[in-house]
Design an enzyme around this catalytic site. Structure first.
Site, PDB file in Angstrom:
ATOM      1  N   ASP A   1      66.477  -9.047 -33.693  1.00 24.74           N
ATOM      2  CA  ASP A   1      65.670  -8.265 -33.358  1.00 24.74           C
ATOM      3  C   ASP A   1      64.613  -7.600 -34.446  1.00 24.74           C
ATOM      4  O   ASP A   1      64.923  -7.056 -35.430  1.00 24.74           O
ATOM      5  CB  ASP A   1      67.011  -6.426 -32.827  1.00 24.74           C
ATOM      6  CG  ASP A   1      66.128  -6.015 -32.416  1.00 24.74           C
ATOM      7  OD1 ASP A   1      64.645  -6.024 -32.400  1.00 24.74           O
ATOM      8  OD2 ASP A   1      66.530  -4.693 -32.165  1.00 24.74           O
TER       9      ASP A   1
ATOM     10  N   CYS B   1      68.157   6.166 -28.946  1.00 18.27           N
ATOM     11  CA  CYS B   1      68.929   4.517 -28.710  1.00 18.27           C
ATOM     12  C   CYS B   1      69.948   4.012 -29.661  1.00 18.27           C
ATOM     13  O   CYS B   1      69.899   2.270 -29.349  1.00 18.27           O
ATOM     14  CB  CYS B   1      67.939   3.612 -28.364  1.00 18.27           C
ATOM     15  SG  CYS B   1      66.727   4.316 -26.900  1.00 18.27           S
TER      16      CYS B   1
ATOM     17  N   HIS C   1      70.552  -1.300 -32.545  1.00 19.13           N
ATOM     18  CA  HIS C   1      69.817  -0.603 -31.253  1.00 19.13           C
ATOM     19  C   HIS C   1      70.291  -1.095 -29.920  1.00 19.13           C
ATOM     20  O   HIS C   1      70.592  -2.362 -30.199  1.00 19.13           O
ATOM     21  CB  HIS C   1      68.497  -1.104 -31.186  1.00 19.13           C
ATOM     22  CG  HIS C   1      67.282   0.017 -29.917  1.00 19.13           C
ATOM     23  ND1 HIS C   1      67.588  -0.635 -28.886  1.00 19.13           N
ATOM     24  CD2 HIS C   1      66.673   0.915 -29.949  1.00 19.13           C
ATOM     25  CE1 HIS C   1      66.401   0.286 -28.222  1.00 19.13           C
ATOM     26  NE2 HIS C   1      66.072   1.551 -29.241  1.00 19.13           N
TER      27      HIS C   1
ATOM     28  N   GLN D   1      61.486  -2.689 -34.951  1.00 25.24           N
ATOM     29  CA  GLN D   1      60.829  -2.472 -36.225  1.00 25.24           C
ATOM     30  C   GLN D   1      60.367  -3.479 -37.248  1.00 25.24           C
ATOM     31  O   GLN D   1      59.171  -2.703 -37.744  1.00 25.24           O
ATOM     32  CB  GLN D   1      61.644  -1.843 -36.796  1.00 25.24           C
ATOM     33  CG  GLN D   1      62.497  -0.881 -35.425  1.00 25.24           C
ATOM     34  CD  GLN D   1      61.565   0.443 -35.036  1.00 25.24           C
ATOM     35  OE1 GLN D   1      60.383   0.474 -35.411  1.00 25.24           O
ATOM     36  NE2 GLN D   1      61.153   0.846 -34.036  1.00 25.24           N
TER      37      GLN D   1
ATOM     38  N   LYS E   1      54.757  -1.321 -31.117  1.00 26.63           N
ATOM     39  CA  LYS E   1      54.902  -0.457 -31.533  1.00 26.63           C
ATOM     40  C   LYS E   1      54.049  -0.972 -32.914  1.00 26.63           C
ATOM     41  O   LYS E   1      54.627  -0.870 -34.023  1.00 26.63           O
ATOM     42  CB  LYS E   1      55.957  -1.432 -32.847  1.00 26.63           C
ATOM     43  CG  LYS E   1      57.237  -0.217 -31.398  1.00 26.63           C
ATOM     44  CD  LYS E   1      58.896  -0.750 -32.075  1.00 26.63           C
ATOM     45  CE  LYS E   1      59.720  -0.135 -30.756  1.00 26.63           C
ATOM     46  NZ  LYS E   1      59.933   1.588 -30.277  1.00 26.63           N
TER      47      LYS E   1
HETATM   48  N1  C6P Z   1      63.232   2.129 -30.517  1.00 27.56           N
HETATM   49  C1  C6P Z   1      62.686   3.980 -31.537  1.00 27.56           C
HETATM   50  O1  C6P Z   1      62.000   5.109 -31.316  1.00 27.56           O
HETATM   51  P1  C6P Z   1      61.395  -2.092 -26.592  1.00 27.56           P
HETATM   52  O2  C6P Z   1      61.834  -0.227 -25.716  1.00 27.56           O
HETATM   53  O3  C6P Z   1      62.444  -2.953 -25.890  1.00 27.56           O
HETATM   54  O4  C6P Z   1      59.862  -1.718 -26.904  1.00 27.56           O
HETATM   55  O5  C6P Z   1      62.442  -1.437 -28.025  1.00 27.56           O
HETATM   56  C2  C6P Z   1      63.830  -1.284 -27.832  1.00 27.56           C
HETATM   57  C3  C6P Z   1      64.021  -1.412 -29.482  1.00 27.56           C
HETATM   58  C4  C6P Z   1      64.849  -2.584 -30.397  1.00 27.56           C
HETATM   59  N2  C6P Z   1      64.994  -2.988 -31.223  1.00 27.56           N
HETATM   60  C5  C6P Z   1      64.983  -1.561 -32.089  1.00 27.56           C
HETATM   61  C6  C6P Z   1      65.439  -2.117 -32.882  1.00 27.56           C
HETATM   62  C7  C6P Z   1      64.070  -0.587 -31.927  1.00 27.56           C
HETATM   63  O6  C6P Z   1      63.695   0.425 -32.237  1.00 27.56           O
HETATM   64  C8  C6P Z   1      63.686  -0.117 -30.554  1.00 27.56           C
HETATM   65  C9  C6P Z   1      62.788   0.407 -29.754  1.00 27.56           C
HETATM   66  C10 C6P Z   1      62.149   3.143 -30.279  1.00 27.56           C
HETATM   67  O7  C6P Z   1      63.521   3.917 -32.545  1.00 27.56           O
HETATM   68  C11 C6P Z   1      62.482   3.331 -28.939  1.00 27.56           C
HETATM   69  S1  C6P Z   1      64.188   4.055 -28.682  1.00 27.56           S
END
Ligand code: C6P
Length: 425
Positions: free
Chosen positions: A201, A367, A124, A204, A227
Site C-alpha cells: 500500500d 481510517c 489503513h 503515503q 495525495k
Molecule cells: N488515507 C488519510 O487521511 P484512497 O482513499 O483510496 O485514496 O486512499 C486510501 C488509503 C490507503 N492507504 C493508506 C496508507 C492511506 O493513507 C489511505 C488514505 C487518508 O490518512 C484518507 S483516510
C-alpha cells in the site's frame, strides 16, 4: 533546502486564501494534497481543447486524448520504475480500488480455505477490509504483524507469522497515522522465500519518497494521484506483468474485452483487461502533469524537505506541555505525518479550534480503527506536510495550540501526565 519553497507556493493558488480571516495553513496533506496551477491547467486544457473518449474514436480529438492518457501511463510507470509501464500500470479510482482489484482479481483465483493473508497492525482500512472480505469468501484466514512501542513492525513476529500457508503479504510502506516506514524490500525477500506475493500500500509512500518497484521487487503497489498533487478520482495499481496476465478481470464491460458473444467473452490484453468502461480521462491526463511537477523537484529533494520539516515539527510539538506524540521521534524513520494528542482535549475539538486559526489538520481515527485500539486511544490529531509547507506553518500550529489551551485549558496538570513518544498497548 534543495528547492525554493516560496517559489513552489506561488504555483498553488489555494495557498493564497484565508480561512476565518487567517492565512490558510494546510497541514492535512496525508488526506489529500493541494494542486499546482500546472495540474489545474492540464485539466482545463483537456476540456477546452481535446475532450473525447479514448481508444474508441478515429477522429483527431480521440487520438489526441488517447495519446495524452497513454502518456500519463508511461509517466506513472517511469515514476516508480516499472519494467513494462505500458502493461503494468493500471489506472483505478484510488488506492482503495487498486487493493480491491488485487483482493478480488488475484484473491478469488489464488486463495482457498486454509491459506493465510498477512497484513500489519498499522494498516489503513483500505488494506484490511478487502482482505477480510475475500477471506470470508474463500475461507482463507487473515493474520497481522504487530508493532513495537515506537510503531515499527516487530520483525520476529513477521517471521513467526510468515509460513508456507501465507499466500499474500499486504503491507503499507508508510503509515498514514504514525508515519512509520516499513522495510518493504526486506519483507519482499522473506515473503518470496515462502512463495507469497507482496502487495505494498503505497498511498503515503509514493507521494513522499523515491519508490522503485524493481528494486523493492514487490508484486503489487497501489497509490492515489490526489495525495501527490494530482486530481481526485485517479489511482494506480502496479502489478508484475506475469502476475497481472494470470489474473482474472475485476470488472466486466466495455474496453476490457477481445470478443463477446451472448454466451461468453474473451478478455483484452493488459492493461485494458483491468480498465472496464470509460476511464477518468481528464484526471489521468492532469495526473501526468502532477508527476512532471514532482519529477521537476526530484523525489530525493521532496524526502529531504519532509525529513527537515517533520523533525522541526516533532521538536516544536515536544516542547508544548500536554502534547503526546505517537510514533518514531526521528524523522528519518518516518514520513511527513505527526500524530499527537493534546492533553485531554478531544482531537475533534482541537481541530475545530485550529481551524478558527486558519490551521487545517485531521482529527479522528484516520481510517485505522484497529491501530487506534492498539494505541489505546479513540482518536488523535494529525499534522501532515508536503512540499509547500514551511517551518512557519509549524509555528502557526504551535501558536494555535496556545489558542486551544486558552479556550479549553487542555494542558491541565492532570493531562500533562502523558510522557509522549510512546505507543501504549
Ligand atoms: N488515507 C488519510 O487521511 P484512497 O482513499 O483510496 O485514496 O486512499 C486510501 C488509503 C490507503 N492507504 C493508506 C496508507 C492511506 O493513507 C489511505 C488514505 C487518508 O490518512 C484518507 S483516510
Amino acid at each position: 533546502m534543495t528547492f525554493d519553497i516560496q517559489k513552489i507556493r506561488q504555483d498553488f493558488p489555494i495557498l493564497a486564501r484565508t480561512v476565518h480571516g487567517k492565512p490558510l495553513v494546510y497541514l492535512d496533506n496525508a488526506a489529500t494534497t493541494q494542486k499546482p496551477r500546472q495540474v489545474i491547467d492540464a485539466l482545463v486544457h483537456y476540456y477546452e481543447h481535446y475532450n473525447a473518449n479514448i481508444h474508441r474514436g478515429l477522429h483527431t480529438l480521440a487520438e489526441e486524448a488517447t495519446a495524452a492518457y497513454e502518456e500519463s501511463r508511461l509517466k506513472a510507470g517511469r515514476f516508480i520504475n516499472a519494467a513494462h509501464p505500458e502493461q503494468e500500470i493500471i489506472f483505478t479510482r484510488n488506492t482503495t480500488e487498486g487493493i480491491n482489484l488485487v483482493a478480488h482479481g488475484w484473491g478469488r483465483k489464488n486463495l482457498k480455505s486454509g491459506d493465510e493473508i498477512l497484513f500489519s497492525a498499522i494498516e489503513h482500512h483500505s488494506n484490511l477490509v478487502p482482505w477480510q472480505m475475500i477471506a470470508l469468501e474463500t475461507g482463507a484466514k487473515v493474520r497481522y504483524v504487530d508493532i513495537d512501542e515506537t510503531g515499527h513492525l516487530v520483525w520476529d513476529d513477521l517471521l513467526e507469522k510468515l509460513n508456507a500457508k501465507t499466500k499474500i503479504v499486504a503491507i503499507s510502506q508508510m503509515s498514514n497515522v504514525l508515519g512509520t516506514i516499513n522495510d518493504v524490500k526486506a519483507i519482499a525477500e522473506v515473503a518470496h522465500k515462502f512463495g507469497a506475493v507482496l502487495l505494498i500500500d503505497g498511498a503515503q509512500s509514493v507521494p513522499h519518497m523515491p519508490v522503485d518497484v524493481q528494486d523493492l521487487d514487490c508484486d503489487f503497489l497501489a497509490f492515489s494521484a490526489h495525495k501527490m498533487l494530482g486530481p481526485t478520482g485517479v489511482g494506480v495499481l502496479y502489478g508484475k506483468r506475469d502476475i497481472l496476465n494470470a489474473m482474472d478481470p475485476f470488472l466486466g464491460g466495455g474496453e476490457m474485452i477481445m470478443k463477446v458473444t451472448y454466451e461468453e467473452s474473451t478478455y483484452a490484453a493488459l492493461p485494458n483487461k483491468f480498465e472496464a468502461g470509460t476511464p477518468n480521462i481528464a484526471d489521468v491526463i492532469a495526473f501526468g502533469a502532477a508527476i512532471g511537477y514532482l519529477e521537476g523537484l526530484g523525489m530525493d529533494a521532496v524526502r529531504e524537505h519532509e525529513i527537515a520539516i517533520t523533525q522541526y515539527a516533532i521538536d516544536a510539538l515536544s516542547r508544548v506541555e500536554g502534547v503526546k506524540i505517537f510514533g518514531p521521534e526521528d524523522a528519518h524513520e518516518k514520513g511527513g505525518a505527526v500524530t499527537f494528542n493534546y492533553g485531554d482535549l478531544h482531537p475533534h475539538d482541537l481541530s475545530q479550534v485550529l481551524d478558527q486559526e486558519g490551521v487545517a489538520i485531521r482529527a479522528g481515527h484516520h481510517c485505522a480503527q484497529p491501530l487506534m485500539r492498539r494505541l489505546g486511544v479513540v482518536a488523535t490529531a494529525r499534522a501532515s506536510f508536503y512540499i509547500y509547507n514551511t517551518n512557519e506553518d509549524v509555528d502557526a500550529l504551535v501558536d494555535a495550540l496556545g489558542a486551544a489551551d486558552r479556550i479549553f485549558g487542555s494542558s491541565s496538570s492532570e493531562a500533562r501526565g502523558g510522557a509522549g513518544h510512546a505507543v501504549t498497548a
